[in-house]
Write a protein that holds these residues in place. Structure first.
Motif, PDB file in Angstrom:
ATOM      1  N   ALA A  82       0.837  -1.189   0.000  1.00  0.00           N
ATOM      2  CA  ALA A  82       0.000   0.000   0.000  1.00  0.00           C
ATOM      3  C   ALA A  82       0.875   1.243   0.000  1.00  0.00           C
ATOM      4  O   ALA A  82       2.023   1.212   0.446  1.00  0.00           O
ATOM      5  N   GLU A 105      -2.163   5.371   2.497  1.00  0.00           N
ATOM      6  CA  GLU A 105      -2.992   4.264   2.978  1.00  0.00           C
ATOM      7  C   GLU A 105      -2.397   3.677   4.257  1.00  0.00           C
ATOM      8  O   GLU A 105      -3.125   3.334   5.198  1.00  0.00           O
ATOM      9  N   GLY A 115      -4.088   3.618   7.868  1.00  0.00           N
ATOM     10  CA  GLY A 115      -4.235   2.335   8.557  1.00  0.00           C
ATOM     11  C   GLY A 115      -3.628   2.363   9.938  1.00  0.00           C
ATOM     12  O   GLY A 115      -4.220   1.871  10.907  1.00  0.00           O
ATOM     13  N   ALA A 160      -8.219  11.028   3.308  1.00  0.00           N
ATOM     14  CA  ALA A 160      -8.370   9.648   3.778  1.00  0.00           C
ATOM     15  C   ALA A 160      -8.879   9.576   5.214  1.00  0.00           C
ATOM     16  O   ALA A 160      -9.311   8.520   5.660  1.00  0.00           O
ATOM     17  N   SER A 163      -2.070  -3.048  -1.234  1.00  0.00           N
ATOM     18  CA  SER A 163      -3.128  -2.059  -1.181  1.00  0.00           C
ATOM     19  C   SER A 163      -4.469  -2.687  -1.526  1.00  0.00           C
ATOM     20  O   SER A 163      -4.575  -3.534  -2.403  1.00  0.00           O
ATOM     21  N   HIS A 166      -7.058  -0.512  -1.871  1.00  0.00           N
ATOM     22  CA  HIS A 166      -7.794   0.621  -2.392  1.00  0.00           C
ATOM     23  C   HIS A 166      -7.993   0.454  -3.894  1.00  0.00           C
ATOM     24  O   HIS A 166      -7.009   0.310  -4.625  1.00  0.00           O
ATOM     25  N   HIS A 189      -6.085   2.574  -6.492  1.00  0.00           N
ATOM     26  CA  HIS A 189      -4.645   2.467  -6.689  1.00  0.00           C
ATOM     27  C   HIS A 189      -4.263   1.475  -7.766  1.00  0.00           C
ATOM     28  O   HIS A 189      -3.100   1.182  -7.967  1.00  0.00           O
TER      29      HIS A 189
END
Lengths: 752, 192
Positions: free
Chosen positions: A641, A645, A649, A691, B133, B135, B138
């Motif tokens: 990620a 992100e 998290g 986010a 990820s 998401h 992405h």
């Protein structure tokens, strides 16, 4: 080091035409490629060891890019050098030598032997011999003289987050056994940096050379269980850029190295604020001059000896002179020949006159003398001579050529053979030959005329069709154009394919060659018997075309296709309203229209002859593509990620209590060399805002010095009282073993 | 940046002198222990280190499972049945000490295990790596050649490309170059 500010680029209109594109541009801003980072001999910093006491610690920031070391009372590290050692046996002086840090870049030999202490792309020591060399050099540079057979000073060293047990154990053993350190302590570099910047609650975002770490800190205590690592740092960026450039310029004549790409990433890359929008228009024509950075590698210009005007004129004159002389000679020779011929003609004519009133016998004698068979032959000879003299005269004098060929008469052909004597028969045969030759010429002429008429008729029909049914005519032309394009493409592909030994085209070619060369004919020929009728069919000769691959193998065809395409395009241009100048192949292959050209060579024309331009690297898309990987690791194929992100998290799932989350968000702290990109903090803040919950208060700050603060923090901590009980002493080591460690707020926790 | 030293010339040993000045082996290093003999096999890569650590961990767990805490002690069962007469004092004490030592090591191990379980996962080098990820935004595609947004994929080479012009470049690439482009994106085929 210049980091250019991020710019918003508006979508350029498609209206910019090639006039603007072709208009001369200011010369590009050019950066020179960097040299190996050799710094020459540097005398070690003085005085530190004398000032130090048994309580002062040696502080070592054991970074994968640079190892920085100094005393705990220093304001900044005394020595800093790359974690590299070149160690090899020098055959000339016959002993093993080793050069550490920048010294390893001293010359080509040492550069070739460079080894890195760390496993590539990680902050884990993989080569302990190199690590030992680095520590030797560190202590030697700090001027440590052995008091009790060892370094005699406590050592504070940084280590990666969640360091592997084996690495810590081996380092501990090395420091205690080899350097006889009295006591040592390990800590995490980014936490030292955070402490130095007086943070208490916050999220430490450390993007350094080998990795990007996020560690939440609560009340000066790291929550290591929710620390997260992204395997991307400055090293990976440089490596990625190196890969991209090698692919972008596969035949680049210079040598691309990692320290050069590292410098390019530092000096030319920046974080885009709106990546998708900016990248989509990055290669647009407007403003490309500013976005395209040119790196010039050293080159040697090929020397072309420029001849002066005068010299050129002299050479031309000499050439002309030679030509003239030749012409004169030829004319002279022709004249001589002519004179000779005229003399001969004269002689024969006089002979003919002589013959006029002689007896048959006398004639025979005279003719025999000159080796004539009969009068007719003499007559013919005279005619031939007259003709050739006339021709030669015309050529020299330039008079009108005798064009009209008079049809000769063939009186003998109508007389039956029986009525002719020997000589008559011969003459008849000759006349017949003449007649057929003449007829053939006439036929050819007629055919030529007919062909001309046919073409004219075709054109007329074509025009008529165009006038009556323009649509289908255009359709046909377009189809013809496409077919031609297809053929050109096919030909190009075939040409390219022949370069590749494994391609189908070359394999077929090899097969043909083998067949042609083999003594035992193939199956096909055997079936047809021994008779090899190669060449009976015109297509047979095509085999040589498929076999020859040299420069001029298919010039003919090329000309044909190119000319044909030009003709069709000219017609389309004339009659097809939807087909304009920009649609022609020539315009399409024009560099000003080419995206790939803009990508490879920037907004200026490229001259493949110029050594200077061949040694240039254009950084354009890469300037934002490379640093973007921290936000979108999938770009470089990293299956993790992105930093935003991860941060979300860590905050949402790594911290249980609401007020912890809020206090952490109040201080997001950036440190490490990879955060130095222009626009990094803005972008991170913006994306975090998107986010995280709306009410979350986000505050973001950068370390005062993202690179050196880790060392400074470690030195500050080592000098303070807080660290007193946190050192593992020699006694501890001897009693509890090499895996024993003491936990503290800036270090790793004990593994199970 | 210091200029590159001129290439060494025959008869000119200034470069060699400079090299000697830089050479670590010629510097005095009195702080080193002269008897230090490092292990020959201390250089390990991360894979080896992690592999060894996990093997060690697994073997510890196995010994814990077979430890005395899970199986009844033979001594005590023998005592209960009374089929064996207890031995006189000294021998009794000795077995008790070994038994105690065994139990102690088990206890420590179990304690550690419990501690690690109760305080949540411990940060280790492997488990702090961020996960892939999730998401959806992405998973954008960018052109492998130019880096621009790529709406298309070439089914033959699996390269992503931006437009028709780049496609021509893609098609003209030799196989090895296409593979390298894929490698830069981490989508290449790895033969193991």
């Amino acid at each position: 080091m210049t980091i250019r500010s991020a710019q918003y680029i508006n979508h350029s209109s498609s209206a910019d035409n090639s006039d603007i594109r072709l208009s001369p541009k200011p010369p590009p801003r050019v950066w020179n490629s960097i040299e190996p980072p050799f710094k020459g001999y540097q005398s070690p910093p003085l005085g530190g060891y004398v000032q130090s006491s048994k309580k002062t610690a040696v502080v070592i920031d054991n970074g994968a890019s640079l190892l920085r070391a100094g005393w705990s009372f220093d304001k900044s590290p005394r020595v800093a050098f790359p974690a590299t050692v070149a160690r090899y046996r020098d055959r000339k002086i016959n002993r093993t030598v080793s050069y550490v840090g920048y010294n390893a870049y001293a010359d080509a030999t040492t550069r070739g032997q460079i080894r890195n202490a760390f496993e590539p792309g990680t902050s884990i020591v993989g080569n302990w011999d190199v690590m030992e060399g680095l520590l030797d050099y560190t202590f030697a540079s700090l001027g440590i003289t052995a008091e009790d057979g060892g370094v005699g000073r406590p050592i504070v060293m940084t280590e990666p987050v969640a360091n592997l047990g084996y690495s810590r154990k081996t380092m501990t053993e090395l420091l205690f056994e080899c350097y006889s350190a009295p006591s040592i302590s390990f800590g995490i570099d980014s936490l030292f940096s955070y402490r130095f910047n007086k943070g208490r609650h916050g999220l430490v975002v450390s993007s350094s050379h080998t990795a990007t770490h996020l560690i939440p800190v609560l009340d000066s205590k790291p929550v290591l269980s929710s620390a997260t690592r992204l395997n991307w740092g400055g090293f990976h960026g440089a490596d990625y850029l190196l890969k991209l450039l090698k692919l972008k310029y596969p035949t680049f004549p210079g040598k691309l190295t990692e320290y050069q790409t590292e410098d390019m990433v530092r000096s030319h890359c920046y974080i885009s604020q709106d990546y998708d929008r900016e990248i989509a228009s990055f290669l647009d024509w407007s403003g490309l001059e500013d976005r395209d950075h040119v790196i010039q590698y050293p080159f040697t210009e090929q020397v072309i000896i420029e001849k002066s005007e005068e010299e050129l004129a002299r050479i031309a004159e000499r050439k002309r002179e030679g030509g003239r002389r030749l012409q004169e000679q030829a004319a002279k020779m022709r004249l001589e020949k002519l004179v000779r011929k005229e003399q001969t003609l004269e002689y024969y004519k006089s002979l003919q006159e002589q013959l006029a009133n002689q007896t048959k016998k006398e004639i025979k004698r005279l003719l025999d003398e000159d080796e004539f068979k009969d009068e007719a032959q003499l007559e013919r000879t005279i005619q031939d001579l007259e003709k050739s003299i006339r021709k030669a005269r015309n050529k020299d004098v330039g008079g009108p050529e005798n064009i009209e060929e008079v049809e000769p008469s063939y009186p003998l052909l109508d007389i039956a053979d029986e009525n002719l004597d020997e000589a008559g028969l011969k003459e008849k045969r000759h006349q017949r030959l003449m007649k057929s030759g003449y007829e053939a010429r006439v036929r050819a002429k007629v055919e030529k005329e007919l062909e001309k008429a046919r073409i004219a008729e075709q054109e007329r029909q074509d025009n008529e069709r165009r006038e009556t049914d323009i649509d289908s005519w255009l359709e046909e032309r377009r189809a013809a154009r496409l077919t031609l394009l297809q053929r050109i493409k096919e030909r190009d592909r075939l040409k390219a394919d022949l370069g590749n030994r494994k391609s189908l085209a070359s394999q077929i070619r090899m097969k043909t060659l083998a067949n042609l060369a083999s003594d035992q004919p193939g199956k096909k020929r055997r079936r047809g018997g021994d008779d090899d009728n190669f060449g009976a069919n015109d297509d047979d000769w095509g085999v040589y075309r498929t076999v020859a691959t040299g420069e001029h193998s298919d010039d003919e065809e090329e000309e044909d296709l190119g000319a044909g395409l030009k003709g069709v395009e000219a017609q389309l241009l004339k009659y097809d309203p939807s087909f304009n100048e920009n649609n022609t192949l020539e315009a399409q292959s024009d560099w000003t229209q080419s995206l790939v050209h803009a990508f490879l060579r920037g907004p200026r024309p490229f001259d493949p002859e110029s050594q200077q331009e061949a040694h240039q690297i254009h950084l354009n898309v890469e300037r934002i593509r490379v640093p973007e990987v921290v936000f979108q690791p999938s770009i470089a194929g990293l299956d993790q990620a992105g930093i935003v992100e991860i941060a979300a998290g860590v905050i949402n799932h790594g911290l249980a209590k609401q007020h912890d989350q809020i206090s952490v968000l109040g201080d997001i702290f950036l440190t490490g060399g990879n955060t130095l990109f222009t626009g990094f903090d803005e972008r991170l803040k913006r994306e975090l805002r998107a986010a995280l919950p709306i009410e979350a208060p986000i505050k973001l700050r950068k370390a005062k010095d993202p690179i050196l603060d880790a060392w400074r923090g470690a030195a500050q901590w080592a000098a303070g009282a807080e660290s007193n009980q946190r050192f593992v002493t020699r006694e501890d080591y001897q009693e509890k073993g090499s895996e024993y460690m003491k936990e503290h707020n800036l270090g790793n926790a004990t593994a199970a | 940046m210091a200029p590159i030293p001129p290439a060494p010339q025959a008869g000119d040993d200034s470069h060699q002198q400079l090299l000697d000045q830089l050479d670590l082996t010629l510097m005095p290093r009195p702080f080193r222990n002269p008897h230090w003999k490092p292990s020959q096999r201390r250089n390990k890569n991360i894979k080896q280190i992690i592999g060894e650590a996990s093997r060690k961990e697994a073997s510890v767990l196995v010994t814990q499972n077979n430890s005395g805490s899970s199986t009844p002690h033979p001594q005590s069962s023998a005592n209960a049945t009374g089929s064996v007469t207890p031995l006189p004092g000294s021998a009794q004490v000795q077995t008790n000490i070994t038994q105690a030592a065994q139990n102690l090591s088990t206890m420590v191990l179990e304690r550690n295990l419990q501690a690690s379980l109760s305080s949540g996962p411990i940060a280790t080098y492997t488990n702090i790596e961020s996960a892939p990820s999730l998401h959806p935004a992405h998973q954008k595609h960018y052109c492998d050649i130019t880096g621009l947004p790529a709406p298309y994929t070439d089914p033959k080479s699996r390269l992503r490309y931006h437009n028709a012009e780049v496609f021509q470049v893609v098609r003209s690439l030799p196989q090895s170059a296409a593979e390298k482009y894929l490698e830069a994106r981490g989508a290449h085929v790895v033969l193991k």
